[in-house]
Design an enzyme around this catalytic site. Structure first.
Site, PDB file in Angstrom:
ATOM      1  N   PRO A 249      -0.673  -2.643   8.784  1.00 59.32           N
ATOM      2  CG  PRO A 249      -0.643  -4.421   7.251  1.00 59.32           C
ATOM      3  CD  PRO A 249      -0.443  -2.928   7.350  1.00 59.32           C
ATOM      4  N   GLY A 250       1.163  -3.968  10.431  1.00 57.01           N
ATOM      5  CA  GLY A 250       2.060  -4.397  11.489  1.00 57.01           C
ATOM      6  C   GLY A 250       3.302  -5.153  11.129  1.00 57.01           C
ATOM      7  CG  ASP A 308       5.505   2.735   5.611  1.00 57.55           C
ATOM      8  OD1 ASP A 308       5.469   3.532   4.652  1.00 57.55           O
ATOM      9  OD2 ASP A 308       5.319   1.511   5.478  1.00 57.55           O
ATOM     10  CB  CYS A 361       5.183   1.792  -0.438  1.00 56.27           C
ATOM     11  SG  CYS A 361       3.518   2.302   0.041  1.00 56.27           S
TER      12      CYS A 361
END
Length: 432
Positions: A249-250, A308, A361
């Site tokens: 989401p940025g 990511d 993550c």
């Protein structure tokens, strides 16, 4: 059980919606974000929506404790919908809610369900007995353990003592971390938060995020302290062409744009990119937004790329306790293969001498350290830039031979952090 759309009674609508979220995670193997994204809470008022999410999240976080507390009062396990109502009630009571209010609300919810109405007496009796227990009985309950499918690989990777410490952090509701658009110290003072060594601002008991000072003005955005380190490792410079792959989401896109880079933010999901565009608009930052498959994007010549990559998200369990119940690890093999493909493709988009920050993550070495080892073996001109990892606040012991390993038990006294792996890879110079 479907979420309540109309109930006016205090607490009924939020609890019914929370039970729907819990049931989807424990019985439907769906993440809370997926259920919420499908509109499960859309007809609730903002306060009820927030309460439903909090109740569901905390129940899933404390679910093993709730089951232990309930066990003495159950001869046999009731159906899942009833069991989840008991779990929710147990967690509320264990956290100090007035037992009579919890019991009355859940009995009312049970009485209105065709599958559950015959169990309203059981729910009433069990939760009233639980409410009669002294608080110290709950304090003796053990820390919830990760499920075996995940705990086994974690113990193999980090050892039992470290996993025990991570589980202790998972058991507590996490604080809220923010990244400042400007001066983080000034933001921490303004909001009464703590300035973390890496530059994030941490708030405890923050309440509704959108109501905090500076939200509407775009002075900050929500981003876990561990996630914020990746963009700091990339260290984007003003005017550099930077690609943020899998950007939505940025949070990292905003960091790169705030550094003055010319950012291209790419993501496969148009829905998630909508959130990224909203965040850019709120903060007044600029980036070129592209909806595309990262493996098909072929624009080259970037100075730096932040990847990511899609992963197991096992590092985010402290904030997403639904994951151990909604997932079973079956899809991890495909994700690991995808990560390797994405690293290889991202390297083709870099200009000679450019740098790639790869991060996940995840708490699983196969999605971090092993990926870097294998990428270095596949690409003879690729080097690992360990110096880029020595950012402010990063302890030397967190940096290994393959990259930076962050874990939930780090900063445990401050509320922990997400599990993250970060490596900075440099492509070799162009050969004449």
């Amino acid at each position: 059980m479907t979420p309540d759309r109309t109930a006016p009674e205090d607490g009924i609508a939020a609890r019914r919606a929370a039970l729907h979220l819990i049931e989807q995670a424990t019985g439907g193997q769906r993440l809370l974000s997926e259920t919420i994204g499908a509109g499960a809470l859309e007809r609730l008022s903002p306060p009820d929506r927030a309460r439903a999410q909090r109740l569901a999240t905390q129940t899933l976080r404390q679910l093993p404790r709730a089951d232990r507390a309930l066990k003495p009062f159950l001869v046999k396990q009731p159906p899942l919908a009833v069991r989840n109502a008991l779990r929710l009630g147990a967690v509320e009571i264990m956290e100090g809610a007035a037992a009579h209010g919890v019991v009355n609300a859940l009995v009312q919810i049970m009485s209105k369900g065709k599958r559950t109405q015959s169990y309203k007496g059981l729910v009433n009796a069990v939760l009233r007995k639980l409410g009669d227990q002294p608080p110290e009985a709950f304090a003796k309950l053990p820390v919830p353990k990760l499920p075996n499918w995940l705990r086994g690989p974690m113990v193999e990777a980090w050892g039992r003592k470290a996993v025990d410490a991570m589980e202790a952090v998972h058991a507590a509701a996490p604080p809220l971390d923010l990244t400042a658009k400007g001066d983080p110290a000034a933001l921490a003072e303004r909001l009464g938060g703590a300035l973390l060594p890496t530059g994030s601002v941490r708030l405890t008991g923050a309440g509704q995020v959108s109501a905090l000072p500076g939200f509407e003005a775009g002075d900050w955005w929500v981003q876990d302290a561990a996630a914020a380190v990746a963009a700091r490792v990339l260290d984007a410079q003003p005017g550099e062409r930077v690609l943020d792959l899998c950007a939505a989401p940025g949070g990292k896109t905003l960091q790169l744009a705030a550094a003055g880079a010319e950012v291209t933010a790419l993501d496969l999901s148009e829905t998630r990119l909508g959130r990224l565009r909203e965040n850019l608009g709120r903060t007044g930052l600029a980036a070129r937004v592209v909806q595309a498959d990262a493996l098909e994007f072929d624009e080259t010549g970037f100075d730096a790329i932040l990847l990511d990559a899609p992963c197991s998200a096992t590092g985010t369990i402290r904030r997403h306790p639904d994951l151990p119940y909604a997932k079973d690890g079956a899809e991890f093999g495909a994700l690991i293969g995808l990560q390797a493909e994405m690293i290889d493709h991202a390297l083709t988009l870099l200009k000679p001498g450019g740098r790639l920050v790869f991060c996940t993550c995840s708490l699983l070495p196969d999605e971090g350290e092993v990926q870097v080892e294998e990428a270095l073996a596949r690409h003879g001109d690729l080097t690992l830039d360990t110096g880029a990892l020595a950012r402010p606040g990063i302890e030397a012991g967190w940096i290994g031979p393959e990259g930076l390993r962050l874990r939930p038990d780090y900063w445990a006294d401050r509320g922990g952090m997400d599990g993250f792996f970060i490596a900075c890879l440099r492509r070799g110079p162009e050969r004449g």
